[in-house]
Design an enzyme around this catalytic site. Structure first.
Site, PDB file in Angstrom:
ATOM      1  CE1 TYR A   1      43.996  49.174  37.857  1.00 57.97           C
ATOM      2  CE2 TYR A   1      44.048  49.977  35.584  1.00 57.97           C
ATOM      3  CZ  TYR A   1      44.424  49.046  36.535  1.00 57.97           C
ATOM      4  OH  TYR A   1      45.234  47.986  36.181  1.00 57.97           O
TER       5      TYR A   1
ATOM      6  CG  ASP B   1      44.578  44.431  53.216  1.00 59.62           C
ATOM      7  OD1 ASP B   1      45.175  45.198  52.412  1.00 59.62           O
ATOM      8  OD2 ASP B   1      43.370  44.527  53.483  1.00 59.62           O
TER       9      ASP B   1
ATOM     10  NE  ARG C   1      42.291  37.235  41.147  1.00 62.46           N
ATOM     11  CZ  ARG C   1      41.041  37.613  41.188  1.00 62.46           C
ATOM     12  NH1 ARG C   1      40.103  36.744  41.514  1.00 62.46           N
ATOM     13  NH2 ARG C   1      40.698  38.850  40.888  1.00 62.46           N
ATOM     14  N   GLY C   2      46.388  35.191  38.879  1.00 60.97           N
ATOM     15  CA  GLY C   2      46.624  36.134  37.779  1.00 60.97           C
ATOM     16  C   GLY C   2      48.102  36.409  37.537  1.00 60.97           C
ATOM     17  CB  ILE C   3      49.760  39.565  36.481  1.00 61.45           C
ATOM     18  CG1 ILE C   3      48.949  39.772  35.181  1.00 61.45           C
ATOM     19  CG2 ILE C   3      51.179  40.080  36.312  1.00 61.45           C
ATOM     20  CD1 ILE C   3      48.735  41.223  34.774  1.00 61.45           C
TER      21      ILE C   3
HETATM   22  P1  NAD Z   1      43.853  39.890  39.722  1.00 65.70           P
HETATM   23  O1  NAD Z   1      42.646  40.571  40.254  1.00 65.70           O
HETATM   24  O2  NAD Z   1      43.693  38.602  38.998  1.00 65.70           O
HETATM   25  O3  NAD Z   1      44.910  39.652  40.908  1.00 65.70           O
HETATM   26  C1  NAD Z   1      45.245  40.655  41.827  1.00 65.70           C
HETATM   27  C2  NAD Z   1      45.693  40.008  43.125  1.00 65.70           C
HETATM   28  O4  NAD Z   1      45.978  41.069  44.046  1.00 65.70           O
HETATM   29  C3  NAD Z   1      44.607  39.122  43.757  1.00 65.70           C
HETATM   30  O5  NAD Z   1      45.144  37.892  44.136  1.00 65.70           O
HETATM   31  C4  NAD Z   1      44.146  39.939  44.958  1.00 65.70           C
HETATM   32  O6  NAD Z   1      43.685  39.154  46.042  1.00 65.70           O
HETATM   33  C5  NAD Z   1      45.408  40.707  45.313  1.00 65.70           C
HETATM   34  N1  NAD Z   1      45.121  41.885  46.113  1.00 65.70           N
HETATM   35  C6  NAD Z   1      44.112  42.781  45.945  1.00 65.70           C
HETATM   36  N2  NAD Z   1      44.108  43.674  46.954  1.00 65.70           N
HETATM   37  C7  NAD Z   1      45.118  43.323  47.789  1.00 65.70           C
HETATM   38  C8  NAD Z   1      45.596  43.848  49.008  1.00 65.70           C
HETATM   39  N3  NAD Z   1      45.030  44.906  49.593  1.00 65.70           N
HETATM   40  N4  NAD Z   1      46.668  43.254  49.593  1.00 65.70           N
HETATM   41  C9  NAD Z   1      47.252  42.171  49.033  1.00 65.70           C
HETATM   42  N5  NAD Z   1      46.832  41.627  47.877  1.00 65.70           N
HETATM   43  C10 NAD Z   1      45.781  42.193  47.257  1.00 65.70           C
HETATM   44  O7  NAD Z   1      44.583  40.978  38.802  1.00 65.70           O
HETATM   45  P2  NAD Z   1      45.677  40.807  37.642  1.00 65.70           P
HETATM   46  O8  NAD Z   1      45.003  40.953  36.340  1.00 65.70           O
HETATM   47  O9  NAD Z   1      46.533  39.639  37.880  1.00 65.70           O
HETATM   48  O10 NAD Z   1      46.498  42.167  37.874  1.00 65.70           O
HETATM   49  C11 NAD Z   1      47.733  42.222  38.581  1.00 65.70           C
HETATM   50  C12 NAD Z   1      48.282  43.632  38.443  1.00 65.70           C
HETATM   51  O11 NAD Z   1      48.428  43.968  37.057  1.00 65.70           O
HETATM   52  C13 NAD Z   1      47.397  44.709  39.043  1.00 65.70           C
HETATM   53  O12 NAD Z   1      48.199  45.701  39.644  1.00 65.70           O
HETATM   54  C14 NAD Z   1      46.666  45.260  37.834  1.00 65.70           C
HETATM   55  O13 NAD Z   1      46.225  46.571  38.049  1.00 65.70           O
HETATM   56  C15 NAD Z   1      47.746  45.178  36.789  1.00 65.70           C
HETATM   57  N6  NAD Z   1      47.269  45.165  35.388  1.00 65.70           N
HETATM   58  C16 NAD Z   1      46.557  44.098  34.891  1.00 65.70           C
HETATM   59  C17 NAD Z   1      46.151  44.119  33.550  1.00 65.70           C
HETATM   60  C18 NAD Z   1      45.420  42.965  32.896  1.00 65.70           C
HETATM   61  O14 NAD Z   1      45.172  43.009  31.694  1.00 65.70           O
HETATM   62  N7  NAD Z   1      45.053  41.915  33.614  1.00 65.70           N
HETATM   63  C19 NAD Z   1      46.452  45.226  32.750  1.00 65.70           C
HETATM   64  C20 NAD Z   1      47.141  46.278  33.308  1.00 65.70           C
HETATM   65  C21 NAD Z   1      47.569  46.223  34.620  1.00 65.70           C
END
Ligand code: NAD
Length: 448
Positions: A354, A262, A218-220
């Protein structure tokens, strides 16, 4: 491209209504521009490109970008400006910036792109030139803050040893002079001396490549998988077993493979390496996107929150990359892209764990670049700012609004903005770019 799964940006919706626009104009409320984003077949820029300056790069750059439409100084509504400042070797010559840019500032098109080209200051070989080249940073970042209507400005330092054809610079220029860099502004990128081979198509630069994206459910991460697949890669989409259904959805959507993994499991690196070697003869690209937050003020934080965040965000990417390289499961000429955060640059209240992990990611990239260069592998990081995702939708309203507006572009970014920057680093023609951190934050005031 998939729509963001974040909360709707109500303020932008309000402004796009007729009464909203009227009220904003009367009261001087910030009015974010609707950013121009990449669509296959559309021109890279919203208007013609004006190239200026008189350094060593100006003519080769004109030749590299010969498919762009060039403009003349008196033309209005330029979509891009490139200024070669490598000829500036004295502070007094910085006036050339003023002379070139000042008359242009009021006549740019919306979402204009500005790129200043300089020589890496430490490599100029003279005190005066070092000072003058370093000064370009303050100029470019300030221009980024003055630009209106979605404009962006970046500085690219090019090694003085770059060969005459400047092929190693092309992928960076094409990214910055396009709609793919919509949410990137005020950045400084250093390009090394290596030559590059341009891909057959700049629209499908990853044709035939195998990429791994962690946290792809999901997400990014899901959008990174989509963009890498759009660019031609077969994508191995990895995420925790509990994310199974969403992970399969991403994998199906991008025509890739789902891998329940994981990244903190003791055998994660071994399993991934085995998968890549058995099914694909190794990977070309790995994107360490999986990341978590476990926010608490330091005084209230238990050690499990600290450890979890450090394990997922920092230790897993380091261990996995080292293992894949050692086993040849990340091929020679490979690309590693890590996901940091502006919290790793500015720090953030309630995020000591973090912020530490994401600053560590920057250290990881910088320390590993020379080591991985022995395998012709590059390693770079993206540092997202406020991106519209489920993560940011959970932030309380007032903090969320402040996060969105406190940037030069006056809005949150989309997941695709991070993904496009990842794809730029991942491209085969980006071999001269390593050890870099590019913020995808709309020139956020945080950590600026
Ligand atoms: P999110 O929580 O929507 O998605 C993160 C994904 O990583 C999830 O699908 C989750 O299941 C997976 N994940 C978590 N732990 C895991 C593990 N141990 N093994 C495998 N997969 C695992 O987060 P996002 O907003 O899409 O963020 C993605 C990245 O971008 C992250 O590294 C986050 O720190 C970084 N980030 C996001 C933002 C933002 O504004 N959303 C800003 C700065 C940095």
């Amino acid at each position: 491209m998939a729509a963001s799964k974040g909360a709707p940006d109500l303020y932008s919706q309000f402004l796009s209504s007729a009464p909203g626009a009227f009220i904003a104009k009367q009261t001087g409320l910030p009015q974010p521009e609707k950013l121009r984003r990449y669509r296959a077949g559309e021109p890279a820029l919203a208007g013609p490109l004006l190239i200026g300056g008189n350094g060593r790069l100006v003519e080769p750059v004109r030749a590299l970008l010969s498919d762009y439409t060039f403009s003349q100084p008196h033309d209005d509504r330029n979509g891009g400006l490139v200024f070669d400042a490598t000829g500036i070797t004295q502070v007094t010559e910085l006036e050339q910036l003023y002379e070139f840019f000042a008359p242009q500032m009021r006549k740019l098109s919306a979402c204009a792109r500005i790129v200043v080209l300089g020589t890496t200051p430490e490599e100029t070989g003279s005190v005066d030139a070092h000072i003058a080249q370093r000064a370009l940073e303050g100029f470019t970042r300030s221009v980024g803050k003055e630009l209106q209507r979605g404009g962006t400005a970046q500085l690219v330092y090019v090694s003085p040893d770059a060969a005459t054809g400047l092929s190693g610079l092309e992928s960076t220029l094409r990214f910055l002079l396009s709609a793919k860099s919509a949410f990137v502004s005020g950045q400084v990128i250093r390009v090394g001396a290596a030559d590059s081979v341009a891909p057959d198509s700049w629209d499908r630069p990853l044709e035939g490549k195998v990429a791994v994206v962690t946290g792809a459910a999901r997400g990014i991460g899901a959008t990174i998988a989509e963009v890498l697949a759009r660019d031609g890669a077969h994508v191995v989409c990895a995420d925790i077993p509990a994310a199974g259904e969403a992970l399969s959805e991403t994998a199906n959507k991008v025509g890739g493979t789902a891998l329940a993994l994981d990244v903190t499991a003791a055998d994660a690196a071994e399993r991934l390496a085995a998968h890549l070697l058995e099914r694909h003869d190794g990977a070309d690209i790995i994107v360490h996107n999986a990341g978590i937050t476990r926010d608490k003020l330091l005084a209230n934080m238990d050690s499990s929150r600290w450890d979890l965040v450090m394990n997922v965000n920092l230790l897993a990417p380091q261990k996995i990359t080292e293992y894949l390289v050692a086993k040849g499961a990340l091929k020679k000429g490979g690309r590693v892209v890590d996901v940091s955060s502006i919290a790793g640059i500015a720090g953030n209240r309630g995020q000591t764990n973090y912020g530490t992990s994401k600053a560590g990611v920057i250290g990881l990239v910088q320390a590993s670049a020379p080591v991985l260069a022995e395998h012709e592998i590059t390693i770079n990081a993206v540092a997202p700012g406020f991106i519209e995702t489920a993560m940011t939708a959970a932030i309380p309203f007032a903090t969320r609004e402040a996060g969105r507006r406190m940037s030069s572009l006056l809005q949150g970014g989309q997941t695709v903005d991070v993904a496009e920057t990842v794809a730029y680093f991942a491209g085969p023609a980006s071999n001269a770019v390593t050890g870099q951190v590019v913020r995808v934050c709309g020139q956020s005031l945080l950590g600026a």
